[in-house]
Design a protein around this motif. Structure first.
Motif, PDB file in Angstrom:
ATOM      1  N   ASN A   1       0.788  -1.214   0.000  1.00  0.00           N
ATOM      2  CA  ASN A   1       0.000   0.000   0.000  1.00  0.00           C
ATOM      3  C   ASN A   1       0.835   1.287   0.000  1.00  0.00           C
ATOM      4  N   VAL A   2       2.143   1.194  -0.070  1.00  0.00           N
ATOM      5  CA  VAL A   2       3.017   2.368  -0.114  1.00  0.00           C
ATOM      6  C   VAL A   2       3.310   2.695  -1.563  1.00  0.00           C
ATOM      7  N   SER A   3       3.060   3.947  -1.938  1.00  0.00           N
ATOM      8  CA  SER A   3       3.322   4.340  -3.330  1.00  0.00           C
ATOM      9  C   SER A   3       4.822   4.484  -3.551  1.00  0.00           C
ATOM     10  N   ARG A   4       5.228   4.360  -4.797  1.00  0.00           N
ATOM     11  CA  ARG A   4       6.643   4.451  -5.141  1.00  0.00           C
ATOM     12  C   ARG A   4       7.176   5.860  -4.911  1.00  0.00           C
ATOM     13  N   SER A   5       6.365   6.891  -5.161  1.00  0.00           N
ATOM     14  CA  SER A   5       6.836   8.265  -4.960  1.00  0.00           C
ATOM     15  C   SER A   5       7.082   8.552  -3.483  1.00  0.00           C
ATOM     16  N   ALA A   6       6.306   7.951  -2.600  1.00  0.00           N
ATOM     17  CA  ALA A   6       6.514   8.163  -1.173  1.00  0.00           C
ATOM     18  C   ALA A   6       7.823   7.539  -0.714  1.00  0.00           C
ATOM     19  N   VAL A   7       8.208   6.439  -1.343  1.00  0.00           N
ATOM     20  CA  VAL A   7       9.462   5.779  -0.984  1.00  0.00           C
ATOM     21  C   VAL A   7      10.650   6.561  -1.523  1.00  0.00           C
ATOM     22  N   MET A   8      10.514   7.182  -2.679  1.00  0.00           N
ATOM     23  CA  MET A   8      11.621   7.869  -3.323  1.00  0.00           C
ATOM     24  C   MET A   8      11.904   9.247  -2.714  1.00  0.00           C
ATOM     25  N   GLU A   9      10.918   9.869  -2.048  1.00  0.00           N
ATOM     26  CA  GLU A   9      11.114  11.197  -1.492  1.00  0.00           C
ATOM     27  C   GLU A   9      11.938  11.103  -0.215  1.00  0.00           C
ATOM     28  N   PRO A  10      12.837  12.071  -0.010  1.00  0.00           N
ATOM     29  CA  PRO A  10      13.621  12.053   1.220  1.00  0.00           C
ATOM     30  C   PRO A  10      12.749  12.410   2.416  1.00  0.00           C
ATOM     31  N   ALA A  11      13.099  11.881   3.568  1.00  0.00           N
ATOM     32  CA  ALA A  11      12.335  12.141   4.791  1.00  0.00           C
ATOM     33  C   ALA A  11      12.540  13.571   5.280  1.00  0.00           C
ATOM     34  N   VAL A  12      13.725  14.117   5.038  1.00  0.00           N
ATOM     35  CA  VAL A  12      14.050  15.470   5.468  1.00  0.00           C
ATOM     36  C   VAL A  12      14.309  16.300   4.227  1.00  0.00           C
ATOM     37  N   ALA A  13      13.742  17.482   4.192  1.00  0.00           N
ATOM     38  CA  ALA A  13      13.947  18.359   3.043  1.00  0.00           C
ATOM     39  C   ALA A  13      15.397  18.802   2.988  1.00  0.00           C
ATOM     40  N   PRO A  14      15.979  18.876   1.784  1.00  0.00           N
ATOM     41  CA  PRO A  14      17.358  19.314   1.691  1.00  0.00           C
ATOM     42  C   PRO A  14      17.498  20.756   2.170  1.00  0.00           C
ATOM     43  N   GLY A  15      18.569  21.019   2.862  1.00  0.00           N
ATOM     44  CA  GLY A  15      18.838  22.365   3.348  1.00  0.00           C
ATOM     45  C   GLY A  15      18.246  22.637   4.723  1.00  0.00           C
ATOM     46  N   SER A  16      17.438  21.741   5.258  1.00  0.00           N
ATOM     47  CA  SER A  16      16.845  21.982   6.567  1.00  0.00           C
ATOM     48  C   SER A  16      17.841  21.735   7.697  1.00  0.00           C
ATOM     49  N   GLU A  17      18.937  21.059   7.405  1.00  0.00           N
ATOM     50  CA  GLU A  17      19.940  20.801   8.430  1.00  0.00           C
ATOM     51  C   GLU A  17      20.631  22.080   8.878  1.00  0.00           C
ATOM     52  N   SER A  18      20.673  23.111   8.041  1.00  0.00           N
ATOM     53  CA  SER A  18      21.350  24.343   8.417  1.00  0.00           C
ATOM     54  C   SER A  18      20.588  25.113   9.482  1.00  0.00           C
ATOM     55  N   ASN A  19      19.334  24.741   9.763  1.00  0.00           N
ATOM     56  CA  ASN A  19      18.548  25.430  10.775  1.00  0.00           C
ATOM     57  C   ASN A  19      18.719  24.827  12.158  1.00  0.00           C
ATOM     58  N   ARG A  20      19.467  23.779  12.269  1.00  0.00           N
ATOM     59  CA  ARG A  20      19.648  23.126  13.557  1.00  0.00           C
ATOM     60  C   ARG A  20      20.731  23.812  14.372  1.00  0.00           C
ATOM     61  N   LEU A  21      20.568  23.765  15.689  1.00  0.00           N
ATOM     62  CA  LEU A  21      21.619  24.259  16.566  1.00  0.00           C
ATOM     63  C   LEU A  21      22.693  23.191  16.676  1.00  0.00           C
ATOM     64  N   THR A  22      23.899  23.563  16.345  1.00  0.00           N
ATOM     65  CA  THR A  22      25.011  22.635  16.437  1.00  0.00           C
ATOM     66  C   THR A  22      25.949  23.080  17.553  1.00  0.00           C
ATOM     67  N   LEU A  23      26.867  22.230  17.919  1.00  0.00           N
ATOM     68  CA  LEU A  23      27.797  22.545  18.998  1.00  0.00           C
ATOM     69  C   LEU A  23      28.618  23.803  18.710  1.00  0.00           C
ATOM     70  N   PRO A  24      29.168  23.992  17.505  1.00  0.00           N
ATOM     71  CA  PRO A  24      29.918  25.227  17.260  1.00  0.00           C
ATOM     72  C   PRO A  24      29.069  26.494  17.403  1.00  0.00           C
ATOM     73  N   VAL A  25      27.811  26.429  17.009  1.00  0.00           N
ATOM     74  CA  VAL A  25      26.941  27.602  17.136  1.00  0.00           C
ATOM     75  C   VAL A  25      26.677  27.910  18.605  1.00  0.00           C
ATOM     76  N   VAL A  26      26.362  26.893  19.370  1.00  0.00           N
ATOM     77  CA  VAL A  26      26.078  27.099  20.790  1.00  0.00           C
ATOM     78  C   VAL A  26      27.325  27.570  21.521  1.00  0.00           C
ATOM     79  N   LEU A  27      28.470  26.968  21.242  1.00  0.00           N
ATOM     80  CA  LEU A  27      29.710  27.393  21.900  1.00  0.00           C
ATOM     81  C   LEU A  27      30.088  28.808  21.504  1.00  0.00           C
ATOM     82  N   GLY A  28      29.852  29.153  20.245  1.00  0.00           N
ATOM     83  CA  GLY A  28      30.145  30.514  19.797  1.00  0.00           C
ATOM     84  C   GLY A  28      29.325  31.550  20.538  1.00  0.00           C
ATOM     85  N   LEU A  29      28.074  31.226  20.819  1.00  0.00           N
ATOM     86  CA  LEU A  29      27.221  32.147  21.567  1.00  0.00           C
ATOM     87  C   LEU A  29      27.540  32.163  23.057  1.00  0.00           C
ATOM     88  N   ALA A  30      28.012  31.049  23.580  1.00  0.00           N
ATOM     89  CA  ALA A  30      28.290  30.968  25.009  1.00  0.00           C
ATOM     90  C   ALA A  30      29.653  31.538  25.378  1.00  0.00           C
TER      91      ALA A  30
END
Length: 90
Positions: A4-33
């Motif tokens: 019951n799973v369509s092929r297009s649903a399997v082929m699409e990525p779970a996370v949109a490209p470029g959304s990783e840049s919006n996450r807080l990472t250790l260098p960002v947090v350390l830079g602010l702290a």
């Protein structure tokens, strides 16, 4: 794969490209702290606040300039120029 799973649903990525840049990472947090920690250490050693704030401001400017020069950040420069232009018009 279930039937019951369509092929297009399997082929699409779970996370949109470029959304990783919006996450807080250790260098960002350390830079602010780091800035409050440096200011507290300098204040505890007896340095007046009237000297701490410009010192941290100048070091931030040097860091931003170094990142811009080393990364060739044309988009960032354009964004900063637009920000300065908007701020000067208000």
């Amino acid at each position: 794969m279930p039937k019951n799973v369509s092929r297009s649903a399997v082929m699409e990525p779970a996370v949109a490209p470029g959304s990783e840049s919006n996450r807080l990472t250790l260098p960002v947090v350390l830079g602010l702290a780091v800035f409050p920690v440096i200011a507290a250490v300098l204040a505890s050693t007896g340095m007046p606040t009237t000297e701490i704030i410009p010192l941290l401001g100048y070091s931030t400017g040097i860091g931003v300039l170094a990142v811009l020069v080393l990364s060739g950040g044309r988009r960032l420069v354009a964004g900063l120029a637009a920000l300065v232009l908007r701020a000067s018009q208000q």
